[in-house]
Design a protein around this motif. Structure first.
Motif, PDB file in Angstrom:
ATOM      1  N   UNK A  59     -83.444  64.175 -40.068  1.00  0.00           N
ATOM      2  CA  UNK A  59     -82.917  64.846 -41.258  1.00  0.00           C
ATOM      3  C   UNK A  59     -81.807  63.988 -41.851  1.00  0.00           C
ATOM      4  N   UNK A  60     -81.535  64.144 -43.146  1.00  0.00           N
ATOM      5  CA  UNK A  60     -80.459  63.364 -43.780  1.00  0.00           C
ATOM      6  C   UNK A  60     -79.072  63.871 -43.352  1.00  0.00           C
ATOM      7  N   UNK A  61     -78.052  63.108 -43.672  1.00  0.00           N
ATOM      8  CA  UNK A  61     -76.636  63.427 -43.429  1.00  0.00           C
ATOM      9  C   UNK A  61     -76.302  63.400 -41.941  1.00  0.00           C
ATOM     10  N   UNK A  62     -76.865  64.333 -41.186  1.00  0.00           N
ATOM     11  CA  UNK A  62     -76.705  64.349 -39.735  1.00  0.00           C
ATOM     12  C   UNK A  62     -78.028  64.750 -39.110  1.00  0.00           C
ATOM     13  N   UNK A  63     -78.577  63.899 -38.234  1.00  0.00           N
ATOM     14  CA  UNK A  63     -79.872  64.211 -37.648  1.00  0.00           C
ATOM     15  C   UNK A  63     -79.740  65.241 -36.522  1.00  0.00           C
ATOM     16  N   UNK A  64     -80.881  65.681 -36.020  1.00  0.00           N
ATOM     17  CA  UNK A  64     -80.879  66.738 -35.017  1.00  0.00           C
ATOM     18  C   UNK A  64     -80.322  66.317 -33.679  1.00  0.00           C
ATOM     19  N   UNK A  65     -80.424  65.035 -33.344  1.00  0.00           N
ATOM     20  CA  UNK A  65     -79.895  64.535 -32.079  1.00  0.00           C
ATOM     21  C   UNK A  65     -78.375  64.630 -32.075  1.00  0.00           C
ATOM     22  N   UNK A  66     -77.760  64.155 -33.148  1.00  0.00           N
ATOM     23  CA  UNK A  66     -76.300  64.199 -33.265  1.00  0.00           C
ATOM     24  C   UNK A  66     -75.809  65.639 -33.357  1.00  0.00           C
TER      25      UNK A  66
END
Length: 211
Positions: A59-66
């Motif tokens: 995903x943009x901005x902040x991905x699901x891992x982070x």
């Protein structure tokens, strides 16, 4: 019973809206919000703590891992990764960041609901296809798995479980009864504070107990 508070995080409007409709028609669930990226999800959860968050990865901005790492560090809710990606590196990062489940987007609505209930109740879920990828790379214990805690027979049992063998297959392989296999597995799970064999296999393969 109080409804399970859920946040849905996905950069696809179609996916978010579809999952929200599926969950909203069931009184067991209360979708308290949706987000199109990890940052939105974190901000939403800080304002309205959830029980379970369905988290996409890319995903943009902040991905699901982070975002998963933030959710775990701040105790904002249990993360269930729900994605189309089963890349080894992504799976490993998600698990290391504390995800309680990792599922591929191919499950029927009732299966998804049951998995959310399981995550909420403290059971850790891993998609069979994802788990098979761990098995395919070779059955070797992770360096964080402490072999000193086990007898030679227990290690044989654990390795067989991690290989995906059933109790019957393990019994045949080790020339012991199926009941003895069950007893060994129950004892090992109790020793490690685990609730089911998939957790044991993941612990053996990854060194983590949180899946």
């Amino acid at each position: 019973m109080e409804s399970i508070k859920v946040i849905i995080v996905d950069d696809s409007d179609f996916v978010r809206d579809g999952m929200k409709i599926i969950l909203d028609i069931d009184d067991d669930f209360d979708v308290i919000g949706t987000a199109s990226n990890g940052q939105e999800a974190v901000e939403l959860a800080r304002a309205n703590k959830c029980d379970v968050v369905l988290m996409d990865i890319q995903m943009p901005v902040m991905d699901g891992i982070e975002a998963t790492k933030v959710f775990v560090e701040e105790d904002l809710g249990k993360v269930m990764i729900l994605t189309t990606f089963d890349d080894d590196e992504l799976v490993d990062k998600a698990i290391k960041n504390g995800a309680k489940g990792y599922l591929i987007k191919n499950h029927k609505p009732e299966e998804l609901k049951q998995m959310i209930r399981s995550i909420h109740q403290g059971v850790h879920i891993m998609d069979e296809k994802v788990f098979d990828k761990f098995v395919d790379v070779g059955i070797k214990p992770n360096s964080n798995f402490n072999k000193e805690n086990y007898t030679a027979r227990e290690l044989e049992i654990i390795e067989a479980v991690a290989s995906g063998l059933s109790n019957k297959e393990i019994a045949e392989k080790l020339f012991i009864s199926e009941g003895t296999v069950k007893n060994y597995i129950s004892s090992i799970l109790l020793k490690e504070g685990l609730s089911h064999r998939t957790q044991l296999a993941v612990y053996y393969l990854t060194g983590r107990k949180g899946v």
